[in-house]
Design an enzyme around this catalytic site. Structure first.
Site, short mmCIF file in Angstrom:
data_model
loop_
_atom_site.label_atom_id
_atom_site.label_comp_id
_atom_site.label_asym_id
_atom_site.label_seq_id
_atom_site.Cartn_x
_atom_site.Cartn_y
_atom_site.Cartn_z
N LEU A 75 0.88 -1.16 0.00
CA LEU A 75 0.00 0.00 0.00
C LEU A 75 0.92 1.21 0.00
O LEU A 75 1.85 1.29 0.81
CB LEU A 75 -0.90 -0.03 1.24
CG LEU A 75 -2.09 0.90 1.30
CD1 LEU A 75 -3.02 0.71 0.10
CD2 LEU A 75 -2.87 0.69 2.58
N ASP A 76 0.69 2.12 -0.91
CA ASP A 76 1.59 3.27 -1.09
C ASP A 76 1.78 4.07 0.19
O ASP A 76 0.89 4.14 1.04
CB ASP A 76 1.07 4.20 -2.18
CG ASP A 76 1.02 3.54 -3.54
OD1 ASP A 76 1.91 2.72 -3.82
OD2 ASP A 76 0.09 3.84 -4.30
N TYR A 77 2.91 4.73 0.28
CA TYR A 77 3.28 5.59 1.40
C TYR A 77 2.19 6.61 1.70
O TYR A 77 1.88 6.88 2.86
CB TYR A 77 4.61 6.28 1.04
CG TYR A 77 5.16 7.24 2.05
CD1 TYR A 77 5.67 6.78 3.27
CD2 TYR A 77 5.23 8.60 1.78
CE1 TYR A 77 6.21 7.66 4.19
CE2 TYR A 77 5.77 9.49 2.70
CZ TYR A 77 6.26 9.01 3.90
OH TYR A 77 6.80 9.89 4.81
N SER A 134 -1.01 6.38 0.90
CA SER A 134 -2.33 5.76 1.01
C SER A 134 -2.48 5.18 2.41
O SER A 134 -1.49 4.96 3.11
CB SER A 134 -2.51 4.66 -0.03
OG SER A 134 -2.45 5.20 -1.33
#
Length: 183
Positions: free
Chosen positions: A41-43, A45
């Site tokens: 999961l993106d930084y 997000s």
């Protein structure tokens, strides 16, 4: 016995255990070296991450051939048109090729959603809309790229579900271990 942990990843946390300069990583929340991330999961997000010590389970969750649905709440800039939503439902073409169709609907801000620090930018003359999108792929920054491709950039992104697992009241930084299962 396999461990499965559901974690609500806060905004600006790297979805990895190894050190990442001055950025906070999962190591700030867990000290079990056997845990592995089942889907990044993106930084920038937030939301549900699944962690497990079972490599086969991690593979089943992450491998594209399994088409495991992932549901996101996306706060987008503007008010998406019916045409934009239909484009997402059919799949959009990104620079790395066409996406699979997404399930998408407009929604109210999710009940119980926590405040984000820092908050998203606010512009009085530009409304925002919440969308619920379910995809069966996991390309890099896919939901953000999809909403931008139809003209409505994502301002905030929260993963709410992975398959049958859901946030279910977990606050940012909290985690819940599921009952142990045999491998």
């Amino acid at each position: 016995m396999s461990r499965v942990v559901l974690f609500n990843k806060p905004f600006r946390v790297m979805s990895q255990f190894r050190e990442a300069g001055d950025k906070t990583t999962l190591a700030a929340f867990f000290d079990d070296p056997a845990l592995r991330v089942a889907g990044r999961l993106d930084y920038d997000s937030e939301g549900l991450m699944v962690l497990s010590d079972d490599g086969r389970l991690v593979q089943r969750v992450t491998h594209p051939k399994n088409k495991r649905p992932k549901t996101y709440w996306a706060q987008v800039e503007g008010e998406p048109t019916a045409q934009a939503l239909d484009s997402l439902r059919r799949g959009v073409t990104l620079n790395d090729g066409p996406t699979r169709p997404a399930r998408v609907r407009s929604m109210q801000e999710p009940d119980g959603l926590w405040d984000r620090e820092p908050p998203i930018r606010y512009r009085a003359n530009i409304p925002t809309t919440w969308l619920e999108l379910t995809i069966t792929e996991g390309r890099n920054r896919q939901v953000r790229r999809m909403t931008a491709a139809v003209g409505f950039p994502t301002l905030r992104l929260v993963r709410a579900r992975v398959g049958d697992w859901a946030l279910d009241g977990l606050r940012p930084g909290q985690w819940r271990e599921l009952p142990a299962t045999r491998r």
